[in-house]
Scaffold this motif. Structure first.
Motif, short mmCIF file in Angstrom:
data_model
loop_
_atom_site.label_atom_id
_atom_site.label_comp_id
_atom_site.label_asym_id
_atom_site.label_seq_id
_atom_site.Cartn_x
_atom_site.Cartn_y
_atom_site.Cartn_z
N UNK A 197 0.79 -1.24 0.00
CA UNK A 197 0.00 0.00 0.00
C UNK A 197 0.82 1.29 0.00
N UNK A 198 2.13 1.22 0.35
CA UNK A 198 2.90 2.47 0.51
C UNK A 198 3.96 2.69 -0.56
N UNK A 199 4.27 1.62 -1.32
CA UNK A 199 5.42 1.70 -2.21
C UNK A 199 5.26 2.78 -3.28
N UNK A 200 4.02 3.09 -3.62
CA UNK A 200 3.75 4.12 -4.63
C UNK A 200 4.27 5.48 -4.22
N UNK A 201 4.40 5.70 -2.89
CA UNK A 201 4.90 7.01 -2.40
C UNK A 201 6.42 7.02 -2.24
N UNK A 202 7.07 5.92 -2.59
CA UNK A 202 8.51 5.83 -2.33
C UNK A 202 9.33 6.12 -3.60
N UNK A 203 10.67 6.21 -3.44
CA UNK A 203 11.54 6.54 -4.57
C UNK A 203 11.52 5.41 -5.60
N UNK A 204 11.99 5.72 -6.81
CA UNK A 204 11.90 4.71 -7.89
C UNK A 204 12.72 3.47 -7.56
N UNK A 205 13.86 3.67 -6.89
CA UNK A 205 14.69 2.51 -6.54
C UNK A 205 13.91 1.57 -5.62
N UNK A 206 13.22 2.15 -4.62
CA UNK A 206 12.45 1.32 -3.69
C UNK A 206 11.32 0.61 -4.43
N UNK A 207 10.73 1.28 -5.41
CA UNK A 207 9.63 0.65 -6.16
C UNK A 207 10.15 -0.61 -6.86
N UNK A 208 11.37 -0.49 -7.40
CA UNK A 208 11.97 -1.64 -8.08
C UNK A 208 12.35 -2.73 -7.05
N UNK A 209 12.99 -2.26 -5.94
CA UNK A 209 13.43 -3.24 -4.93
C UNK A 209 12.25 -4.00 -4.32
N UNK A 210 11.12 -3.29 -4.14
CA UNK A 210 9.96 -3.94 -3.54
C UNK A 210 9.57 -5.17 -4.35
N UNK A 211 9.83 -5.09 -5.66
CA UNK A 211 9.53 -6.23 -6.54
C UNK A 211 10.64 -7.28 -6.49
N UNK A 212 11.91 -6.81 -6.69
CA UNK A 212 13.00 -7.76 -6.91
C UNK A 212 13.61 -8.28 -5.60
N UNK A 213 13.83 -7.39 -4.64
CA UNK A 213 14.52 -7.79 -3.41
C UNK A 213 14.09 -6.85 -2.28
#
Ligand code: AMP
Length: 430
Positions: A197-213
């Motif tokens: 629910x929160x990743x949309x408000x985070x930096x692009x790196x975190x958006x990618x990391x949330x998926x990969x690692x």
């Protein structure tokens, strides 16, 4: 013809510097031998598969930073092989442990290494493409006691002693547990769900990391993301009873030995192989790249690269960063005077000289400004040459209470003239 230079991210060390490198290495060897460690030297390049399996395909090191090439066959009997300059040394040491059947001795193996490592990172102060690590591993069959929390505590206590012996002051030990091999996937799922629910408000790196690692989200330094990350579930809450007890025993042994540490729930480290204890020693003087060393337990690593069960714990210190820290400490010690007296107004000059005279006679090193300077100019001049500044204006002359600012802490205090020399001497020793 254009002149050839050392490749970006690599450096020459000239005699003016190598003395310090040799002193650090000699101190490390001496401390390691007191704890029963022996030296191991593994090759600088290895089969790429060792790092892919041992460090983890998903890590930044393996996915982006390795110097890898296809080594062409020279004869029909040879095969073309993918080789990699080692980006770290733990995988190589564990490979050697397996290859030489060191586990069959039944003894705990205590091995240290000193040597170059290679990562294609963006170079900056304290981060190079060829850098040197001083590291050690404690590894052996479970029957040798290699899983015991006492081993973790002993390694940490040894590191604290080594840094102290090197003369590095102000280090901070950060400690965490990432749990067993089965705790981690559980936590990763919890984290993934909490991030949704929160990743949309985070930096692009975190958006990618949330998926990969998703664990890597915890390493994010972007200021806006910090409140979101602090509110995420902690890995401590996903640990099973055994991992909790193991961590508590590590902490209890450190407490008993008087080694200070801080619990850092976000310390999960970049490499896939860690289990249970993870740690870092940081130093404020290093700036952005503030980790002096990092390490942790890796109970499943040997099996990951085809060996027998061989729990272990180890660390790697950045030698380049030890050098930077010691050089900065030396520079700070060499040039800074104890204080700078800033008379406020020319009329205070004679009394300021008298104060300087009495402080110098107490053994303090003192620079004397001039009352003709504006206060701002005095502060700028003082900050360059002294640890502290003493303001000496009309109020101070009348009251005998002086205003003193310590540049390293930023603290401004009022000190009676009679107590000033003692206060400056004691702040020198902090
Ligand atoms: P790591 O295996 O990434 O935790 O690295 C262990 C230690 O090696 C770090 O704490 C640093 O002190 C040092 N280190 C890692 N990468 C570099 C680099 N590119 N340049 C200099 N030192 C490094």
């Amino acid at each position: 013809m254009s002149t050839l230079k050392a490749v970006r991210g690599t450096r020459d060390l000239l005699p003016a510097e190598t003395g310090l490198w040799n002193r650090i290495e000699a101190t490390a060897r001496s401390v390691f031998s007191r704890y029963g460690f022996g030296e191991i030297r593994t090759p600088v390049f290895e089969d790429t598969a060792l790092f892919a399996r041992g460090v983890g395909e998903e890590t930044d090191i393996v996915s982006k930073e390795m110097y890898t090439w296809e080594d062409r066959a020279r004869a029909q009997s040879e095969k073309t092989q993918s080789l990699t300059l080692r980006p770290e040394n733990t995988a190589g040491v564990v490979r050697a442990y397996i290859e030489h059947k060191l586990g069959e001795t039944g003894q705990l193996q205590k091995l240290y290494y000193i040597g170059p490592q290679f990562r294609r990172e963006r170079p900056q102060r304290g981060r190079y493409r060829q850098f040197s690590q001083i590291g050690a591993e404690v590894i052996g069959p479970a029957s040798s006691g290699s899983e015991s929390p006492l081993r973790d505590a002993e390694v940490l206590e040894m590191l604290a002693s080594l840094l102290d012996e090197l003369g590095i002051s102000g280090w901070v030990l950060k400690l965490n547990s990432v749990g067993s091999a089965s705790d981690r996937p559980k936590y990763i799922e919890t984290l993934r769900a909490a991030l949704m629910p929160v990743v949309g408000q985070m930096c692009v790196d975190c958006q990618r990391r949330a998926e990969t690692n998703p664990l890597r989200v915890l390493d994010c330094k972007v200021p806006e993301d910090q409140p979101i990350i602090d509110a995420l579930p902690k890995i401590a809450d996903s640990l099973d009873a055994d991992s909790r007890a193991h961590f508590a025993a590590v902490c209890a042994a450190l407490d008993a030995a008087g080694v200070p540490y801080e619990r850092d729930h976000r310390l999960v480290r970049g490499l896939d192989y860690y289990t249970r204890t993870t740690f870092e020693f940081t130093h404020g003087g290093l700036g952005a790249q503030n980790a002096l060393l990092g390490g942790g337990r890796y109970d499943g690593l040997s099996e990951l690269i085809g060996g027998p069960k061989a729990p272990g714990i180890g660390f790697a210190m950045g030698e380049d960063r030890l050098v930077l820290t010691l050089q900065a400490q030396e520079a700070a010690k060499a040039v800074l005077l104890d204080t700078y007296i800033a008379p406020v107004g020319e009329v205070q000059n004679p009394a300021a000289l008298s104060l300087a005279r009495s402080l110098r006679r107490s053994g303090l090193s003192v620079e004397l400004g001039d009352g003709a300077f504006r206060v701002k100019k005095s502060f700028e001049a003082a900050d360059k040459v002294a640890r502290t500044i003493v303001l000496f204006g009309e109020d101070e002359a009348n009251s005998g209470i002086l205003t003193v600012k310590d540049f390293s802490t930023g603290i401004q205090s009022k000190i009676a003239r009679a107590d000033l020399a003692a206060a400056l001497l004691s702040s020198r020793n902090k």
